[in-house]
Write a protein that holds these residues in place. Structure first.
Motif, PDB file in Angstrom:
ATOM      1  N   GLN A  26       0.845  -1.191   0.000  1.00 20.33           N
ATOM      2  CA  GLN A  26       0.000   0.000   0.000  1.00 20.33           C
ATOM      3  C   GLN A  26       0.885   1.247   0.000  1.00 20.33           C
ATOM      4  OE1 GLN A  26      -3.390  -0.236  -0.172  1.00 20.33           O
ATOM      5  NE2 GLN A  26      -3.107  -2.441  -0.260  1.00 20.33           N
ATOM      6  N   GLN A  27       0.517   2.205  -0.827  1.00 17.36           N
ATOM      7  CA  GLN A  27       1.258   3.460  -0.895  1.00 17.36           C
ATOM      8  C   GLN A  27       0.282   4.593  -0.603  1.00 17.36           C
ATOM      9  OE1 GLN A  27       2.775   4.733  -4.767  1.00 17.36           O
ATOM     10  NE2 GLN A  27       4.720   5.150  -3.751  1.00 17.36           N
ATOM     11  N   PHE A  28       0.700   5.523   0.252  1.00 14.74           N
ATOM     12  CA  PHE A  28      -0.143   6.673   0.572  1.00 14.74           C
ATOM     13  C   PHE A  28       0.745   7.875   0.852  1.00 14.74           C
ATOM     14  CE2 PHE A  28       0.458   4.075   4.358  1.00 14.74           C
ATOM     15  CZ  PHE A  28       0.868   4.970   5.316  1.00 14.74           C
ATOM     16  N   GLU A  29       0.109   9.033   0.844  1.00 17.57           N
ATOM     17  CA  GLU A  29       0.836  10.274   1.111  1.00 17.57           C
ATOM     18  C   GLU A  29       0.237  10.964   2.320  1.00 17.57           C
ATOM     19  OE1 GLU A  29       0.619  12.420  -2.597  1.00 17.57           O
ATOM     20  OE2 GLU A  29       2.455  11.441  -3.308  1.00 17.57           O
ATOM     21  N   LEU A  30       1.090  11.621   3.075  1.00 21.55           N
ATOM     22  CA  LEU A  30       0.684  12.367   4.256  1.00 21.55           C
ATOM     23  C   LEU A  30       1.151  13.808   4.103  1.00 21.55           C
ATOM     24  CD1 LEU A  30       1.906   9.751   6.879  1.00 21.55           C
ATOM     25  CD2 LEU A  30      -0.437  10.081   6.091  1.00 21.55           C
ATOM     26  N   ASP A  31       0.285  14.748   4.451  1.00 24.87           N
ATOM     27  CA  ASP A  31       0.644  16.161   4.411  1.00 24.87           C
ATOM     28  C   ASP A  31       1.056  16.575   5.817  1.00 24.87           C
ATOM     29  OD1 ASP A  31       0.844  18.912   4.258  1.00 24.87           O
ATOM     30  OD2 ASP A  31      -1.025  19.184   3.166  1.00 24.87           O
ATOM     31  N   CYS A  32       2.341  16.846   5.993  1.00 28.70           N
ATOM     32  CA  CYS A  32       2.883  17.245   7.292  1.00 28.70           C
ATOM     33  C   CYS A  32       3.374  18.684   7.191  1.00 28.70           C
ATOM     34  CB  CYS A  32       4.016  16.320   7.712  1.00 28.70           C
ATOM     35  SG  CYS A  32       3.528  14.613   7.916  1.00 28.70           S
ATOM     36  N   ASP A  33       2.539  19.613   7.585  1.00 28.26           N
ATOM     37  CA  ASP A  33       2.888  21.030   7.558  1.00 28.26           C
ATOM     38  C   ASP A  33       3.386  21.476   6.177  1.00 28.26           C
ATOM     39  OD1 ASP A  33       2.244  21.283  10.287  1.00 28.26           O
ATOM     40  OD2 ASP A  33       4.267  20.661  10.876  1.00 28.26           O
ATOM     41  N   GLY A  34       2.706  21.024   5.136  1.00 32.61           N
ATOM     42  CA  GLY A  34       3.059  21.420   3.783  1.00 32.61           C
ATOM     43  C   GLY A  34       4.066  20.521   3.087  1.00 32.61           C
ATOM     44  N   GLN A  35       4.703  19.645   3.833  1.00 33.28           N
ATOM     45  CA  GLN A  35       5.614  18.657   3.247  1.00 33.28           C
ATOM     46  C   GLN A  35       4.812  17.388   2.949  1.00 33.28           C
ATOM     47  OE1 GLN A  35       9.158  18.763   2.713  1.00 33.28           O
ATOM     48  NE2 GLN A  35       8.763  20.939   2.950  1.00 33.28           N
ATOM     49  N   ILE A  36       4.857  16.912   1.719  1.00 32.07           N
ATOM     50  CA  ILE A  36       4.131  15.701   1.357  1.00 32.07           C
ATOM     51  C   ILE A  36       5.081  14.514   1.517  1.00 32.07           C
ATOM     52  CG2 ILE A  36       2.819  14.518  -0.432  1.00 32.07           C
ATOM     53  CD1 ILE A  36       1.570  17.164   0.631  1.00 32.07           C
ATOM     54  N   ILE A  37       4.715  13.607   2.426  1.00 30.82           N
ATOM     55  CA  ILE A  37       5.534  12.450   2.729  1.00 30.82           C
ATOM     56  C   ILE A  37       4.914  11.237   2.042  1.00 30.82           C
ATOM     57  CG2 ILE A  37       6.640  11.115   4.560  1.00 30.82           C
ATOM     58  CD1 ILE A  37       7.052  14.260   4.652  1.00 30.82           C
ATOM     59  N   SER A  38       5.692  10.561   1.221  1.00 28.09           N
ATOM     60  CA  SER A  38       5.232   9.368   0.517  1.00 28.09           C
ATOM     61  C   SER A  38       5.659   8.132   1.301  1.00 28.09           C
ATOM     62  CB  SER A  38       5.829   9.337  -0.883  1.00 28.09           C
ATOM     63  OG  SER A  38       5.408   8.184  -1.568  1.00 28.09           O
ATOM     64  N   VAL A  39       4.693   7.262   1.614  1.00 29.64           N
ATOM     65  CA  VAL A  39       4.950   6.083   2.442  1.00 29.64           C
ATOM     66  C   VAL A  39       4.457   4.847   1.695  1.00 29.64           C
ATOM     67  CG1 VAL A  39       4.525   5.000   4.687  1.00 29.64           C
ATOM     68  CG2 VAL A  39       4.565   7.493   4.508  1.00 29.64           C
ATOM     69  N   THR A  40       5.280   3.799   1.660  1.00 30.77           N
ATOM     70  CA  THR A  40       4.903   2.523   1.062  1.00 30.77           C
ATOM     71  C   THR A  40       5.138   1.442   2.101  1.00 30.77           C
ATOM     72  OG1 THR A  40       5.611   3.329  -1.100  1.00 30.77           O
ATOM     73  CG2 THR A  40       5.296   0.961  -0.878  1.00 30.77           C
ATOM     74  N   VAL A  41       4.079   0.656   2.395  1.00 31.27           N
ATOM     75  CA  VAL A  41       4.174  -0.355   3.450  1.00 31.27           C
ATOM     76  C   VAL A  41       3.704  -1.718   2.940  1.00 31.27           C
ATOM     77  CG1 VAL A  41       3.919   1.274   5.352  1.00 31.27           C
ATOM     78  CG2 VAL A  41       1.896   0.230   4.378  1.00 31.27           C
ATOM     79  N   LYS A  42       4.202  -2.761   3.614  1.00 32.40           N
ATOM     80  CA  LYS A  42       3.801  -4.134   3.331  1.00 32.40           C
ATOM     81  C   LYS A  42       2.347  -4.339   3.750  1.00 32.40           C
ATOM     82  CE  LYS A  42       8.364  -5.980   4.434  1.00 32.40           C
ATOM     83  NZ  LYS A  42       9.111  -6.890   5.295  1.00 32.40           N
TER      84      LYS A  42
END
Length: 100
Positions: A26-42
């Motif tokens: 699964q891949q998702f993005e998180l908005d952390c104070d304007g920084q977009i963090i891309s996360v990919t997990v099992k």
């Protein structure tokens, strides 16, 4: 100079909207104070989040990992690990008799 280890921890309390990529990851993005963090997990790690969302009325997830490749508007979180905690509502403080 000594070597250090930079780790990033992101706290969430809502289930992100993922997109499924190869092998059920699964891949998702998180908005952390304007920084977009891309996360990919099992799939196993993603299940921790979905179980928390369905089993706990309130929960907190801590996603920890290493600072990865920079993107146009943020960065990739490398080697993400997720811990999930049930958030218990705070008990209302009852006034003590005689306290003023």
């Amino acid at each position: 100079m000594i070597a250090g280890k930079l780790e990033i921890t992101i706290k969430i309390n809502e289930l992100p909207q993922p997109k499924t990529i190869e092998n059920g990851w699964q891949q998702f993005e998180l908005d952390c104070d304007g920084q977009i963090i891309s996360v990919t997990v099992k799939p196993k790690v993603w299940k921790k989040l979905t179980d928390a969302a369905s089993n706990y009325p309130q929960w907190v997830g801590a996603i920890a990992g290493k600072l990865g490749q920079q993107t146009d508007n943020g960065f990739v979180l490398e080697e993400p690990n997720i811990q999930v905690f049930e958030r218990k509502p705070k008990a209302e403080a009852t006034p003590t008799p005689g306290a003023a």
